[in-house]
Design a protein around this motif. Structure first.
Motif, PDB file in Angstrom:
ATOM      1  N   THR A   1      43.997  59.193  17.795  1.00  0.00           N
ATOM      2  CA  THR A   1      44.454  59.141  19.187  1.00  0.00           C
ATOM      3  C   THR A   1      44.736  57.708  19.613  1.00  0.00           C
ATOM      4  N   GLU A   2      43.843  56.813  19.239  1.00  0.00           N
ATOM      5  CA  GLU A   2      44.017  55.410  19.600  1.00  0.00           C
ATOM      6  C   GLU A   2      45.241  54.810  18.909  1.00  0.00           C
TER       7      GLU A   2
ATOM      8  N   LYS B   1      48.013  56.313  18.031  1.00  0.00           N
ATOM      9  CA  LYS B   1      49.225  56.774  18.723  1.00  0.00           C
ATOM     10  C   LYS B   1      49.450  55.991  20.009  1.00  0.00           C
ATOM     11  N   HIS B   2      48.363  55.716  20.728  1.00  0.00           N
ATOM     12  CA  HIS B   2      48.487  54.931  21.953  1.00  0.00           C
ATOM     13  C   HIS B   2      48.959  53.513  21.657  1.00  0.00           C
ATOM     14  N   ARG B   3      48.391  52.913  20.624  1.00  0.00           N
ATOM     15  CA  ARG B   3      48.778  51.540  20.286  1.00  0.00           C
ATOM     16  C   ARG B   3      50.237  51.472  19.837  1.00  0.00           C
TER      17      ARG B   3
ATOM     18  N   ALA C   1      52.615  53.457  20.838  1.00  0.00           N
ATOM     19  CA  ALA C   1      53.414  53.597  22.061  1.00  0.00           C
ATOM     20  C   ALA C   1      53.506  52.276  22.803  1.00  0.00           C
ATOM     21  N   CYS C   2      52.422  51.521  22.797  1.00  0.00           N
ATOM     22  CA  CYS C   2      52.443  50.202  23.442  1.00  0.00           C
ATOM     23  C   CYS C   2      53.433  49.283  22.732  1.00  0.00           C
TER      24      CYS C   2
ATOM     25  N   VAL D   1      54.480  51.829  27.036  1.00  0.00           N
ATOM     26  CA  VAL D   1      53.341  51.607  27.923  1.00  0.00           C
ATOM     27  C   VAL D   1      53.443  50.187  28.453  1.00  0.00           C
TER      28      VAL D   1
ATOM     29  N   TRP E   1      47.906  46.072  28.524  1.00  0.00           N
ATOM     30  CA  TRP E   1      47.465  47.240  27.774  1.00  0.00           C
ATOM     31  C   TRP E   1      45.946  47.355  27.794  1.00  0.00           C
TER      32      TRP E   1
ATOM     33  N   TRP F   1      43.273  48.915  25.107  1.00  0.00           N
ATOM     34  CA  TRP F   1      43.017  49.523  23.793  1.00  0.00           C
ATOM     35  C   TRP F   1      41.528  49.683  23.604  1.00  0.00           C
TER      36      TRP F   1
END
Length: 298
Positions: A276-277, A279-281, A283-284, A289, A293, A295
């Protein structure tokens, strides 16, 4: 048993076998970290560090670096001298260190002061330090991750190629020196004695000093984890050099953030939180995003 539990059990098994070989009490061992190294707190004020397979020479070098830095006025975590080191089990080295109790992360000012002292040292002559290699181990997690889309993988591989090219085209910003290689506030801790103590010596190498300045700089510019005043205290303690004013600052900043994405990807196949993390990173990095940020630590 899932793969992450198998990996944890393997590290614990290596620890227990190494403890028997070295006559160390490992009963009730507490897992402190299960990352690139597995770290356990043991009774009697000992910390065990279980390395990756085939990293015996790296472990040997960490022990020598600790001795060398302490002799040169930079306090580091100290090996337990009464135990022959490293202990080798299934090609994995185990090193034994003295526990640092009740410590806190360093302040930006304390980190800047230590780095100024470290970068002024002449490299050791009785054993070699490797050259810092910022792209080591970065591409492989991108290629092998099973939790990301093919579109994200393609973008990451293209970004990796862009970063390699941009880096290869850089003029050296400063003379190479001894660097820590992972210089963040958690790797310089302060125990009750008040003496800042350096941890995680496996990336100590020879490279541009900017690599040790970039992590806190990125914390300031892209994550706002520290205030303007805290960052200024870091710069002043280091001697006044603000790496964010270097024209090519963004190149190293982008590489450092890519490394943090690769670190998350390397754990994403066995940990849902890491997937999950990651995918977020991603996207950043892809501009989806806005900054600053946030994280999560892994």
């Amino acid at each position: 048993m899932n793969q992450s539990r198998q990996q944890a059990a393997t590290a614990a098994e290596v620890l227990n076998r190494a403890a028997k070989l070295s006559n160390v009490d490992a009963r009730g061992a507490i897992t402190v970290r299960d990352g690139s190294h597995a770290i356990f707190e043991l009774p009697d004020g000992i910390v065990a560090r279980v390395g990756q397979p085939h990293s015996y020479r790296t472990a040997q070098r960490e022990l020598r670096i600790s001795q060398w830095l302490n002799k040169n006025g930079i306090t580091t975590v100290e090996a337990v001298n009464s135990i022959p080191q490293p202990t080798l089990v299934d090609e994995r080295p185990v090193t034994w260190w003295t526990l640092i109790p009740d410590h806190r992360p360093s302040t930006p000012e304390e980190l800047g002061r230590m780095l100024r002292q470290l970068h002024a040292l002449t490299p050791p002559i009785d054993f070699p330090l490797p050259a810092y290699a910022p792209f080591d181990g970065v591409r492989e997690p991108v290629e092998s991750a099973t939790t990301i889309t093919e579109a994200d993988r393609a973008w990451l591989l293209e970004q990796y190629a862009r970063l390699r090219q941009r880096y290869d085209e850089l003029d050296e910003p400063s003379q190479r020196c001894v660097i820590h290689g992972d210089a963040w506030q958690g790797n310089l801790v302060v125990p009750p004695s008040g003496e800042p103590t350096v941890l995680d010596l496996d990336k100590v190498s020879v490279g541009w000093p900017e690599w040790d300045l970039i992590q806190l700089a990125v914390d300031h510019t892209d994550f706002h984890r520290i205030t303007d005043d805290q960052y200024r205290s870091f710069v002043d303690a280091y001697g006044g050099y603000d790496v964010t004013r270097w024209p090519d600052y963004r190149v190293l900043a982008d590489i450092q953030e890519f490394r943090w994405v690769a670190f998350a990807l390397g754990r994403s196949d066995t940990r849902q939180s890491a997937a999950t993390e990651a995918k977020h990173r991603i996207a950043c990095l892809r501009g989806l995003v806005p900054k600053p940020w946030t994280w999560q630590a892994l």
